[in-house]
Design an enzyme around this catalytic site. Structure first.
Site, short mmCIF file in Angstrom:
data_model
loop_
_atom_site.label_atom_id
_atom_site.label_comp_id
_atom_site.label_asym_id
_atom_site.label_seq_id
_atom_site.Cartn_x
_atom_site.Cartn_y
_atom_site.Cartn_z
N ASP A 1 -26.96 149.52 11.29
CA ASP A 1 -25.82 149.35 10.38
C ASP A 1 -26.10 150.08 9.06
O ASP A 1 -25.88 149.55 7.99
CB ASP A 1 -25.53 147.87 10.14
N LYS B 1 -29.48 134.81 0.01
CA LYS B 1 -28.45 135.02 1.02
C LYS B 1 -28.27 133.71 1.78
O LYS B 1 -29.17 133.27 2.49
CB LYS B 1 -28.89 136.15 1.96
N GLN C 1 -20.75 139.20 -0.38
CA GLN C 1 -20.24 138.41 0.72
C GLN C 1 -20.44 139.24 1.98
O GLN C 1 -20.09 140.42 2.00
CB GLN C 1 -18.76 138.13 0.52
N THR D 1 -21.12 139.11 6.51
CA THR D 1 -20.59 138.60 7.77
C THR D 1 -20.69 137.09 7.88
O THR D 1 -19.72 136.41 8.11
CB THR D 1 -21.41 139.19 8.93
N TYR D 2 -21.88 136.63 7.74
CA TYR D 2 -22.06 135.19 7.91
C TYR D 2 -22.74 134.60 6.70
O TYR D 2 -23.40 133.59 6.76
CB TYR D 2 -22.86 134.90 9.19
N SER D 3 -22.57 135.27 5.60
CA SER D 3 -23.33 134.81 4.44
C SER D 3 -22.61 135.08 3.14
O SER D 3 -21.77 135.98 3.05
CB SER D 3 -24.66 135.56 4.41
N ILE E 1 -22.81 137.25 -5.71
CA ILE E 1 -22.85 138.70 -5.92
C ILE E 1 -22.45 139.49 -4.68
O ILE E 1 -22.32 140.70 -4.73
CB ILE E 1 -24.25 139.17 -6.37
N VAL F 1 -23.92 135.85 -0.84
CA VAL F 1 -25.17 136.22 -1.51
C VAL F 1 -25.04 135.86 -2.99
O VAL F 1 -24.01 136.13 -3.62
CB VAL F 1 -25.48 137.72 -1.32
#
Ligand SMILES: Nc1ncnc2c1ncn2[C@@H]1O[C@H](COP(=O)(O)OP(=O)(O)OP(=O)(O)O)[C@@H](O)[C@H]1O
Length: 671
Positions: free
Chosen positions: A261, A166, A145, A147-149, A143, A151
């Site tokens: 952020d 995640k 996407q 930075t480093y993951s 569901i 989901v």
């Protein structure tokens, strides 16, 4: 709720904050915990990987092999008091629910099933928890996407609840990324508020060298919702979302946490319109004297002091981003969609004015000599938006977007402002309409799918498809015209320049003017398209903002606008021996704040998000400007360099397309 302070460490880029965790380099990027880790620290914990037999995570090869860690053949209760709540079999006790571990020491945690490297970096956050077993979840679909993951939507087989997982791969993760991930977990566990995303648990998959963070599932994000055709937010609705955002932030700030952020795609909404602040990947603790990095916050939402290199900012940084969102909810388009840091700064000055002489003197900001305009820019925020934004909102906006951070107030003062305390009052979340689930990610997928269907047949279509996703080869005519237009604009830049909310961003958005007489729930901006840099796709009109997408990507460096972005963001912020940064490099550097490939975040250079091949695709490395202080000149040169980079990216893409096609036909021929 406790709030901690952190230590800072020095990096090549000056200071980079860390929290109190230490990074066990040998246990992260260099030596990953492996499935052979059967004995940890000499104690008798036995971790065993048992192949997945029920294909719960069948969409990924790695998970097929052996996803879960049904750990602890012997969950030794010698050193710890582990309360296993369920699934405890004599041979394979499945630790699948958060349980209480009364003794939180390191050994106990390792015995409880946590990898020792995680205990080292995020030990305190694991206290009272046991790792959940992956086979107690059924993965449904991807569901999101980040930075480093990735989901995923998943079902918790124990509770039948839908959750979001995640997935973070820690294989090949550099220490810096591990540190960020650890900090995210630590911070999430410290926060506890209805408007802050709650971390429900953690899954460790040694087999896939991944960890899953378990969250409650949210149907929408504010970006996705606001950009849904036909959805029009009323004023009371905007107040409802803004109030929840402010309350969530108030909680974070009261715990000493800066989010860093805040943007629409990180504000998630459940089906009852409850808003939760998510993605604490860039957040930090701030109650301390240690300097913070200024390379955070997605560019469009980044406050001026960070652009100017401040390292001692505070909660007011989040308030600036919040102000940007407030404006965006009313106007239906991003307030300050800069493509690069230089342009971002320029947009801010044009709309919000430039800081006072006194501020320049007092703040002694690192990049002041670069960005300080020769003349004072006059503030024109209220004047510019008086017809689009109702007066009470405008008054709050005026405070939140104060160019000098001290004047932005606090979340608490914002919550007491007229905007929230006068009619129309903020709606109750549950009284708002229920919407079909829709996220920024869904929109991207749908657009992608539509493009695929449409564009597969002809070469011409191929070009068009590319032009939508990446405003490079196929988009050149429009794009170049837009850039020329920008060049014209920037040429005219002067102190008397005013902010044009329509023209400035090249927006094709329909703006239904605010009717100041409309008081009630029917107030609407008409097309409330809250956008992020990732999702901002123009609907007709100038293509400039498409271009913006390419150079203002999300922080992972994996956006769909990759090739153009690669051309621009792989610029390095080089430092000479004296520690002065090479401005010319920096001006075109990845504009989205601290990223895993941000040299300021690591002495190791590019980190995650770019592969070696991409890194080699550097199209521009020449200087932008040698002098200092002339923002207009700088912008002009800056635009020229962007234009050059676009052309180079086009050529590069065309070359790659040709060789890909050649490879394709080679394979098709079976040769
Ligand atoms: N609890 C959740 N429920 C539903 N969707 C979620 C949830 N958490 C995250 N997502 C989706 O996954 C996306 C990526 O998640 P997140 O922002 O936490 O990852 P990230 O790696 O930190 O991303 P980014 O690079 O955007 O900061 C989000 O934009 C959102 O659409």
């Amino acid at each position: 709720m406790g709030c901690v302070s952190s230590k800072g460490v020095r990096t090549n880029d000056g200071y980079m904050e860390t929290n109190h965790v230490s990074i066990p380099k040998d246990r992260t990027s260099k030596k990953q915990p492996s499935s052979e880790d059967t004995s940890v620290n000499g104690n008798d914990a036995t971790l065993r990987l048992i192949p997945n037999t029920n294909h719960v995570f069948s969409d990924e090869e790695e998970e097929k092999k052996s996803f879960e860690m049904k750990s602890l053949e012997s969950v030794s209760q010698k050193d710890t008091t582990v309360e296993l709540l369920d699934n405890v079999g004599p041979l394979q006790p499945r630790v699948s629910r958060i349980a209480s571990v009364s003794n939180g020491d390191r050994t106990a945690k390792v015995i409880a099933g946590w990898p020792s490297w995680l205990v080292s970096v995020a030990g305190e956050a694991l206290s009272g928890w046991l790792p959940r077993s992956a086979d107690s979840f059924e993965k449904l679909e991807m569901i999101g996407q980040g930075t480093y993951s990735n989901v995923y939507r998943a079902r918790d087989l124990e509770t039948n609840q839908i959750v979001a997982l995640k997935k973070v791969r820690f294989a090949n993760m550099d220490p810096e990324s591990v540190r960020f991930m650890a900090r995210e977990i630590i911070i999430l566990r410290r926060l506890n508020h209805p408007n802050v995303m709650k971390l429900q648990g953690l899954i460790i998959s040694k087999a896939s060298a991944s960890m899953y963070l378990v969250f409650e599932y949210m149907d929408h994000d504010l970006t996705g919702l606001a950009s849904t055709p036909g959805i029009k937010f009323s004023q009371a609705q905007i107040k409802c979302y803004m109030k929840q955002l402010m309350l969530g932030l108030e909680h974070c700030h009261s715990c000493g946490v800066l989010h860093r952020d805040i943007k629409g795609s990180n504000l998630l909404l459940d089906r009852n319109n409850n808003l939760k602040i998510a993605d604490f990947g860039l957040s930090t603790f701030y109650q301390r004297k240690q300097p913070l990095t200024s390379r955070v916050v997605t560019l469009w939402y980044r406050p001026p002091e960070l652009l100017l290199g401040s390292t001692d900012y505070g909660v007011t940084a989040d308030l600036w981003s919040t102000g940007c969102i407030l404006a965006e909810l009313f106007t239906g388009k991003p307030l300050l969609p800069g493509r690069t840091e230089v342009e971002q700064m320029h947009k801010i000055f044009k709309l919000c004015g430039s800081p006072s002489e006194e501020y320049w003197r007092r703040s002694r900001l690192r990049h002041a000599t670069i960005f300080k305009p020769q003349h004072q820019y006059k503030r024109c925020l209220a004047e510019t938006y008086k017809d689009l934004i109702p007066s009470s909102a405008l008054a709050l906006l005026d405070v939140l977007l104060a160019v000098e951070p001290e004047a932005r107030g606090t979340t608490s003062s914002a919550l007491q402002s007229e905007f929230f305390t006068t009619k129309p009052f903020p709606s109750e979340p549950s009284s708002l309409p229920r919407y079909q689930p829709r996220k920024e990610f869904d929109i991207k997928l749908r657009e992608e799918e539509a493009r695929r269907r449409k564009g597969a047949s002809s070469k011409q279509n191929e070009q068009k498809r590319f032009s939508r996703a990446v405003p490079a080869p196929g988009a050149n005519a429009e794009l170049l015209a837009s850039i020329q237009k920008r060049l014209g604009e920037t040429n005219q830049t002067s102190v008397s320049e005013t902010f044009n909310p329509e023209g400035d961003s090249g927006s094709g958005f329909r703006i239904e003017p605010h009717n100041p007489n409309t008081n009630g729930d029917n107030h609407s901006n008409g097309s409330s398209h809250l956008r992020t840099q990732r999702s901002y796709v123009q609907r007709g009109g100038a293509q400039l903002s498409r271009f913006s997408n390419s150079v203002a990507p999300n922080r992972d460096g994996s956006s769909q606008f990759g090739s153009m972005r690669d051309a621009l963001v792989n610029q390095r912020w080089l430092e000479d021996g004296s520690g002065n940064c090479n401005l010319s490099q920096r001006l075109l550097e990845k504009p989205n704040g601290l990223r895993k490939d941000d040299p300021s975040s690591s002495s190791k250079g590019p980190l995650m998000g770019y592969d070696g091949e991409k890194r080699e695709r550097i199209h521009y490395s020449g200087p932008l400007i040698s002098g200092e202080g002339n923002l207009d000149e700088m912008l002009k040169e800056h635009e020229r360099q962007i234009l050059l980079a676009v052309r180079r990216a086009q050529a590069d893409k065309a070359k790659r397309d040709v060789s890909r096609q050649a490879r394709g036909s080679f394979l098709a021929n079976g040769s």
